[in-house]
Design a protein around this motif. Sequence first.
Motif, mmCIF file in Angstrom:
data_model
loop_
_atom_site.group_PDB
_atom_site.id
_atom_site.type_symbol
_atom_site.label_atom_id
_atom_site.label_comp_id
_atom_site.label_asym_id
_atom_site.label_seq_id
_atom_site.Cartn_x
_atom_site.Cartn_y
_atom_site.Cartn_z
ATOM 1 N N SER A 224 24.716 42.043 74.269
ATOM 2 C CA SER A 224 26.018 42.066 73.590
ATOM 3 C C SER A 224 26.286 40.654 73.115
ATOM 4 C CB SER A 224 27.126 42.513 74.541
ATOM 5 O OG SER A 224 26.933 43.847 74.927
ATOM 6 N N TYR A 225 26.712 40.534 71.853
ATOM 7 C CA TYR A 225 26.949 39.216 71.271
ATOM 8 C C TYR A 225 28.009 39.321 70.187
ATOM 9 C CZ TYR A 225 23.740 41.026 67.688
ATOM 10 O OH TYR A 225 23.143 41.796 66.724
ATOM 11 N N VAL A 226 28.498 38.166 69.789
ATOM 12 C CA VAL A 226 29.487 38.084 68.719
ATOM 13 C C VAL A 226 28.889 37.252 67.594
ATOM 14 C CG1 VAL A 226 31.786 37.254 68.084
ATOM 15 C CG2 VAL A 226 31.411 38.278 70.344
ATOM 16 N N LEU A 227 28.970 37.772 66.376
ATOM 17 C CA LEU A 227 28.524 37.009 65.206
ATOM 18 C C LEU A 227 29.554 35.930 64.918
ATOM 19 C CD1 LEU A 227 27.461 39.977 62.913
ATOM 20 C CD2 LEU A 227 25.940 38.391 64.096
ATOM 21 N N LYS A 228 29.146 34.687 64.951
ATOM 22 C CA LYS A 228 30.084 33.581 64.737
ATOM 23 C C LYS A 228 30.681 33.588 63.334
ATOM 24 C CE LYS A 228 28.354 30.329 68.161
ATOM 25 N NZ LYS A 228 27.800 28.987 68.393
ATOM 26 N N ALA A 229 29.902 33.986 62.343
ATOM 27 C CA ALA A 229 30.380 33.951 60.953
ATOM 28 C C ALA A 229 31.486 34.956 60.681
ATOM 29 C CB ALA A 229 29.217 34.186 59.996
ATOM 30 N N THR A 230 31.445 36.094 61.388
ATOM 31 C CA THR A 230 32.405 37.164 61.095
ATOM 32 C C THR A 230 33.310 37.503 62.271
ATOM 33 O OG1 THR A 230 30.875 38.916 61.790
ATOM 34 C CG2 THR A 230 30.782 38.220 59.476
ATOM 35 N N GLY A 231 32.952 37.079 63.476
ATOM 36 C CA GLY A 231 33.712 37.441 64.670
ATOM 37 C C GLY A 231 33.457 38.867 65.119
ATOM 38 N N GLN A 232 32.493 39.526 64.515
ATOM 39 C CA GLN A 232 32.180 40.919 64.803
ATOM 40 C C GLN A 232 31.336 41.019 66.073
ATOM 41 O OE1 GLN A 232 29.755 42.671 61.737
ATOM 42 N NE2 GLN A 232 30.273 44.754 62.329
ATOM 43 N N ALA A 233 31.782 41.866 67.027
ATOM 44 C CA ALA A 233 31.035 42.096 68.270
ATOM 45 C C ALA A 233 29.921 43.104 68.007
ATOM 46 C CB ALA A 233 31.965 42.600 69.350
ATOM 47 N N GLN A 234 28.774 42.851 68.584
ATOM 48 C CA GLN A 234 27.602 43.715 68.432
ATOM 49 C C GLN A 234 27.022 44.011 69.816
ATOM 50 O OE1 GLN A 234 26.154 44.594 65.246
ATOM 51 N NE2 GLN A 234 28.076 43.755 64.488
ATOM 52 N N THR A 235 26.529 45.207 70.014
ATOM 53 C CA THR A 235 25.794 45.567 71.216
ATOM 54 C C THR A 235 24.564 46.325 70.765
ATOM 55 O OG1 THR A 235 27.800 45.717 72.541
ATOM 56 C CG2 THR A 235 25.852 46.827 73.402
ATOM 57 N N THR A 236 23.408 45.929 71.275
ATOM 58 C CA THR A 236 22.170 46.574 70.863
ATOM 59 C C THR A 236 21.155 46.537 71.995
ATOM 60 O OG1 THR A 236 20.534 46.675 69.087
ATOM 61 C CG2 THR A 236 21.167 44.490 69.851
#
Length: 119
Positions: free
Chosen positions: A100-112
């Motif tokens: 799980s991480y957050v894209l710094k450029a967009t602030g969008q949380a991702q889980t994969t």
Amino acid sequence: MNIDFPFHFDSRGATASTDYADHVRDMIEQLLFTDPGERVNRPDFGCGLRQLVFAPNSPELAATVQFTAQAALTQWLGELIDISSLEVTSEDSTLSVNLSYVLKATGQAQTTTFTQGDS
């Protein structure tokens, strides 16, 4: 343009591209499953998780793998992502990485989940 991974051509015969979030996910996958020394001009790139598919399971190994993967992600992709959680598991001949991480450029949380098995 964000080139899609694995490299392929789109329906028009041009290099296939993807959106930013998928491109970052592709970069994470390449980093996790590249062995150090595998890249000619970047011998320290990668974290060698594939080598651990057949390693004996133990709590110490799991902790080492998680530390190694987190260190590699921070070193190579730390400008792009903030890691929220990372879990590496190995069962039989299959290695799974839950990230799980957050894209710094967009602030969008991702889980994969990334999976690599003996094939």
